[in-house]
Design an enzyme around this catalytic site. Structure first.
Site, PDB file in Angstrom:
ATOM      1  N   ASP A   1      -0.515 -22.871  -4.885  1.00 29.89           N
ATOM      2  CA  ASP A   1      -1.311 -22.876  -6.290  1.00 29.89           C
ATOM      3  C   ASP A   1      -2.715 -23.108  -6.380  1.00 29.89           C
ATOM      4  OD1 ASP A   1       0.896 -25.541  -6.261  1.00 29.89           O
ATOM      5  OD2 ASP A   1      -1.264 -25.691  -6.005  1.00 29.89           O
TER       6      ASP A   1
ATOM      7  N   ASN B   1       2.055 -29.060  -5.848  1.00 28.97           N
ATOM      8  CA  ASN B   1       2.931 -29.606  -7.176  1.00 28.97           C
ATOM      9  C   ASN B   1       4.409 -29.890  -6.522  1.00 28.97           C
ATOM     10  OD1 ASN B   1       3.197 -27.262  -7.194  1.00 28.97           O
ATOM     11  ND2 ASN B   1       3.670 -27.102  -9.537  1.00 28.97           N
TER      12      ASN B   1
ATOM     13  N   GLU C   1      -9.784  -0.875  -3.633  1.00 31.97           N
ATOM     14  CA  GLU C   1      -8.906  -0.667  -2.514  1.00 31.97           C
ATOM     15  C   GLU C   1      -8.530   0.893  -2.635  1.00 31.97           C
ATOM     16  OE1 GLU C   1      -4.958  -1.067  -2.795  1.00 31.97           O
ATOM     17  OE2 GLU C   1      -4.486  -1.973  -1.012  1.00 31.97           O
TER      18      GLU C   1
ATOM     19  N   ASP D   1      -7.336  -3.259  -7.383  1.00 29.37           N
ATOM     20  CA  ASP D   1      -6.284  -2.849  -6.669  1.00 29.37           C
ATOM     21  C   ASP D   1      -5.825  -1.487  -6.647  1.00 29.37           C
ATOM     22  OD1 ASP D   1      -3.691  -3.730  -5.038  1.00 29.37           O
ATOM     23  OD2 ASP D   1      -2.842  -2.822  -6.875  1.00 29.37           O
TER      24      ASP D   1
ATOM     25  N   ASP E   1      -8.872 -10.383  -7.758  1.00 20.92           N
ATOM     26  CA  ASP E   1      -7.980  -8.961  -7.250  1.00 20.92           C
ATOM     27  C   ASP E   1      -7.482  -8.701  -8.587  1.00 20.92           C
ATOM     28  OD1 ASP E   1      -5.690  -8.241  -4.698  1.00 20.92           O
ATOM     29  OD2 ASP E   1      -6.348  -7.216  -6.488  1.00 20.92           O
TER      30      ASP E   1
ATOM     31  N   ASP F   1       6.709 -27.504  -5.588  1.00 17.85           N
ATOM     32  CA  ASP F   1       7.561 -26.509  -5.663  1.00 17.85           C
ATOM     33  C   ASP F   1       7.734 -25.307  -4.713  1.00 17.85           C
ATOM     34  OD1 ASP F   1       5.565 -24.343  -8.102  1.00 17.85           O
ATOM     35  OD2 ASP F   1       5.321 -24.917  -5.982  1.00 17.85           O
TER      36      ASP F   1
ATOM     37  N   ASP G   1       0.456 -25.860  -1.425  1.00 23.23           N
ATOM     38  CA  ASP G   1       1.228 -26.288  -2.642  1.00 23.23           C
ATOM     39  C   ASP G   1       1.019 -27.734  -3.144  1.00 23.23           C
ATOM     40  OD1 ASP G   1       4.870 -27.189  -2.948  1.00 23.23           O
ATOM     41  OD2 ASP G   1       3.076 -26.945  -4.596  1.00 23.23           O
TER      42      ASP G   1
ATOM     43  N   HIS H   1      -3.184  -8.939   3.100  1.00 22.83           N
ATOM     44  CA  HIS H   1      -1.611  -9.299   2.672  1.00 22.83           C
ATOM     45  C   HIS H   1      -0.872  -8.006   2.970  1.00 22.83           C
ATOM     46  CE1 HIS H   1      -4.005  -7.341  -0.387  1.00 22.83           C
ATOM     47  NE2 HIS H   1      -2.540  -7.147  -1.087  1.00 22.83           N
ATOM     48  N   ASP H   2      -1.484  -6.855   3.262  1.00 19.61           N
ATOM     49  CA  ASP H   2      -0.495  -5.763   3.378  1.00 19.61           C
ATOM     50  C   ASP H   2      -0.417  -5.142   4.744  1.00 19.61           C
ATOM     51  OD1 ASP H   2      -1.949  -4.166   0.663  1.00 19.61           O
ATOM     52  OD2 ASP H   2      -0.124  -5.396   0.806  1.00 19.61           O
TER      53      ASP H   2
HETATM   54  O1  TEU Z   1      -1.630  -1.669  -1.962  1.00 16.83           O
HETATM   55  C1  TEU Z   1      -1.895  -0.373  -2.252  1.00 16.83           C
HETATM   56  C2  TEU Z   1      -1.079   0.613  -1.606  1.00 16.83           C
HETATM   57  O2  TEU Z   1      -0.302   0.394  -1.005  1.00 16.83           O
HETATM   58  C3  TEU Z   1      -1.276   2.083  -1.880  1.00 16.83           C
HETATM   59  O3  TEU Z   1      -2.772   2.162  -2.093  1.00 16.83           O
HETATM   60  C4  TEU Z   1      -1.026   2.787  -0.397  1.00 16.83           C
HETATM   61  O4  TEU Z   1      -0.539   1.999   0.509  1.00 16.83           O
HETATM   62  C5  TEU Z   1      -2.191   3.556   0.152  1.00 16.83           C
HETATM   63  O5  TEU Z   1      -2.612   4.369  -0.906  1.00 16.83           O
HETATM   64  C6  TEU Z   1      -1.735   4.365   1.467  1.00 16.83           C
HETATM   65  O6  TEU Z   1      -2.492   5.312   1.620  1.00 16.83           O
HETATM   66  C7  TEU Z   1      -2.007  -2.606  -3.289  1.00 16.83           C
HETATM   67  C8  TEU Z   1      -1.703  -3.870  -2.837  1.00 16.83           C
HETATM   68  O7  TEU Z   1      -2.634  -4.196  -1.803  1.00 16.83           O
HETATM   69  C9  TEU Z   1      -0.409  -3.990  -2.376  1.00 16.83           C
HETATM   70  O8  TEU Z   1      -0.153  -5.571  -2.150  1.00 16.83           O
HETATM   71  C10 TEU Z   1       0.693  -3.853  -3.361  1.00 16.83           C
HETATM   72  O9  TEU Z   1       1.912  -3.739  -3.230  1.00 16.83           O
HETATM   73  C11 TEU Z   1       0.382  -2.556  -4.202  1.00 16.83           C
HETATM   74  O10 TEU Z   1      -1.041  -2.343  -4.364  1.00 16.83           O
HETATM   75  C12 TEU Z   1       0.785  -2.416  -5.621  1.00 16.83           C
HETATM   76  O11 TEU Z   1       0.051  -3.179  -6.439  1.00 16.83           O
HETATM   77 CA    CA Z   2       3.162 -25.245  -6.188  1.00 19.56          CA
END
Ligand code: TEU
Ligand code: CA
Length: 564
Positions: free
Chosen positions: A29, A23, A255, A199, A98, A25, A21, A328-329
């Site tokens: 960023d 700034n 993805e 995505d 992304d 908040d 971060d 991140h998932d």
């Molecule tokens: O994730 C995609 C996702 O979660 C689905 O494709 C599902 O989990 C998968 O098909 C299971 O087989 C992306 C991003 O990485 C995630 O962070 C977002 O929350 C999601 O899309 C919505 O944009």
């Molecule tokens: Ca910030």
């Protein structure tokens, strides 16, 4: 093998919100990333993959876009973006953005227009249905819990959202939508972006007859996935994007949930001209029990070796692949696949050894290079992931799951484990922000942080740098053949990489007990010299010649090189 920058490089994924971060908040960023470009470069990585940075109300932390051609307010503006891209290119690195094009935010102007009337020009940019007797059109659930349909009172129709109701799915059968999306992607290509991570891309097509899904044991909604994932029309849309937007100098990554090393070629096949490679979910749930609050022992062969080797031994024409554990998932690498309590440093280094010597582009998730761990002491109020609260009412308030088990399940499996702020030093909020951070810093930041590890020659951070330097120098690790060694070994993952007269032997004990590797004579033709090991005092194993047995200590990993 055709040489490509995105095959030879090492990638670093940044969850912008949690990186730095600038700034005050409490939110990471773009200027914060600019401040840290020299740190990122010092790792030896070649490309940076940023989670979404477009304008968004942040229902799903940027995966709900309200302006595809602008930057999220909290992250800065287009000038900051241009400065960041310039800084990345000046350091000879590439930028992968992304792109979230399966859905938009419900605050996107298109959706605001679409809701005004059934005749509106943008109505057909989204997926609407009348429903039946005041009920949704079918029994589909959503990935975030609840129904996949939301009623729009104004026009009396339901719209589809396979994620949150603030993420209405876009209708890719609509030519105008596709053209607008292509123009948008060309805008970012025109700015000099080097690659794109698309995505949820295999959801672009839906079965528009909206058949009910099978209601599985204990489920509240029908299984919608067969009707919204990997439908044939997805290929038409990907071919159209590749043909009309991208050039061979770009890397286009999909993805794709529900895809594995045996069928990924349908998207990544070199002749398909769709995607260069895809992010899969193979290692996301390793160790997860029947219920999220239960853990099971890792079966190294079934859960890890078969999958990673499967990806590495595909034919060249089937396309390329990434090598990653975290993003991140899912949860933090060393917590899910290693032992962050008893063997934190050794197991993090062992996992790094596998990732950086395997076949495919390594994607290091920010913080894994210092062995950041799950935030397993979070309480419900510490979590931020929108999907947690939809599910809480569905599972806990309905009495299906106890509050304790639900929280324990989050501690073990929540995506927020991988979204806590980068731990730069042992000062206030780990040096991430001078304000209250949008999500709590992991309580172990005084022990696990960049500053401390930069000074410790034996740190996880310096081990990653050593391995990245080796990979950057050793093309055998990029293009070399991949052959597993002692495949049936239930504790050790070992393989040989071969390119021309060079052989690299990688041996990793995946667990905390002693283990023994059996080597057949033909493997050891030549003099293998130890290049890297995660233990010290290696004089007795500095080289191996026709040794048929190798004894490994807990989580011990070794890299040997032999020039035939
Ligand atoms: O994730 C995609 C996702 O979660 C689905 O494709 C599902 O989990 C998968 O098909 C299971 O087989 C992306 C991003 O990485 C995630 O962070 C977002 O929350 C999601 O899309 C919505 O944009
Ligand atoms: Ca910030």
């Amino acid at each position: 093998m055709e040489r490509k920058w995105w095959k030879e490089g090492v990638a670093y994924q940044i969850y912008v919100r949690s990186f730095k971060d600038s700034n005050g908040d409490g939110i990471g960023d773009l200027r914060g990333i600019i401040e840290k470009l020299d740190y990122i470069k010092s790792l030896g990585v070649d490309m940076i993959y940023l989670n979404p940075i477009n304008k968004s109300p942040n229902e799903d932390n940027g995966y709900d876009i309200s302006d595809f051609e602008d930057i999220m307010l909290e992250f800065g503006d287009l000038e900051d973006f241009d400065g960041l891209l310039r800084g990345i290119h000046q350091r000879n690195m590439k930028l992968i953005m992304d792109m979230v094009i399966n859905h938009s935010s419900d605050e996107h102007p298109w959706f605001i227009e679409a809701k005004k009337s059934k005749e509106n020009k943008y109505r057909d940019y989204y997926i609407w249905s009348k429903g039946k007797d005041n009920n949704p059109p079918n029994n589909w659930g959503s990935f975030f819990g609840g129904s996949a349909w939301e009623l729009d009172e104004n026009t009396g129709e339901y719209y589809l959202h396979i994620f949150s109701k603030k993420q209405p799915d876009l209708n890719w059968t609509n030519k105008g939508l596709r053209q607008d999306m292509k123009n948008m992607l060309k805008y970012w290509v025109g700015k000099g972006v080097d690659g794109f991570r698309m995505d949820a891309i295999n959801h672009l097509a839906k079965d528009m007859d909206f058949p009910d899904g099978e209601i599985k044991e204990g489920a509240l909604y029908g299984d919608f996935i067969p009707y919204v994932q990997n439908l044939p029309e997805v290929h038409d849309y990907l071919k159209e994007l590749k043909r009309d937007v991208f050039t061979d100098s770009h890397v286009v990554i999909g993805e794709t949930g529900g895809i594995n090393y045996e069928n990924a070629h349908v998207y990544t096949g070199v002749d398909n001209k769709e995607l260069d490679f895809t992010f899969h979910f193979d290692l996301h749930s390793v160790g997860k029990g029947e219920n999220p609050w239960e853990r099971v022992d890792i079966d190294l062969i079934k859960d890890v070796k078969e999958k990673m080797t499967g990806w590495a031994t595909r034919a060249e024409k089937e396309g390329w692949c990434p090598v990653f554990y975290s993003n991140h998932d899912t949860t933090r690498t060393v917590s899910r696949l290693g032992d962050d309590k008893n063997y934190h440093k050794l197991s993090a280094k062992m996992l790094a050894t596998l990732q950086l010597t395997h076949k495919g582009t390594p994607f290091i998730y920010y913080g894994d290079e210092i062995g950041m761990t799950n935030a397993n002491d979070f309480k419900l109020e510490d979590y931020r992931d929108a999907s947690i609260f939809t599910r809480y009412s569905e599972l806990v308030l309905s009495g299906l799951v106890s509050h304790e088990n639900y929280i324990k399940g989050l501690n073990l499996t929540s995506r927020d484990n991988s979204r806590t702020p980068m731990q730069w030093n042992d000062k206030y909020n780990a040096g991430f922000t001078s304000a209250i951070p949008w999500i709590k810093v992991n309580s172990n930041y005084q022990e696990v942080n960049v500053e401390q590890q930069e000074k410790d020659y034996d740190s996880i951070l310096n081990y990653y740098k050593k391995l990245i330097a080796l990979r950057n120098k050793e093309l055998t690790l990029v293009y070399g053949d991949f052959e597993e060694v002692d495949k049936e070994n239930t504790s050790i993952y070992a393989y040989l990489r071969t390119l021309g007269n060079k052989k690299v032997l990688v041996i990793c004990n995946f667990f905390g007990g002693d283990a023994q590797l059996k080597l057949s004579e033909d493997i050891l033709l030549g003099n293998f010299k130890l290049e890297v090991c995660n233990y010290e005092n290696n004089e007795y194993n500095s080289q191996i010649k026709n040794q048929s047995i190798i004894n490994l200590r807990p989580y011990e990993s070794r890299v040997y090189i032999c020039e035939i």
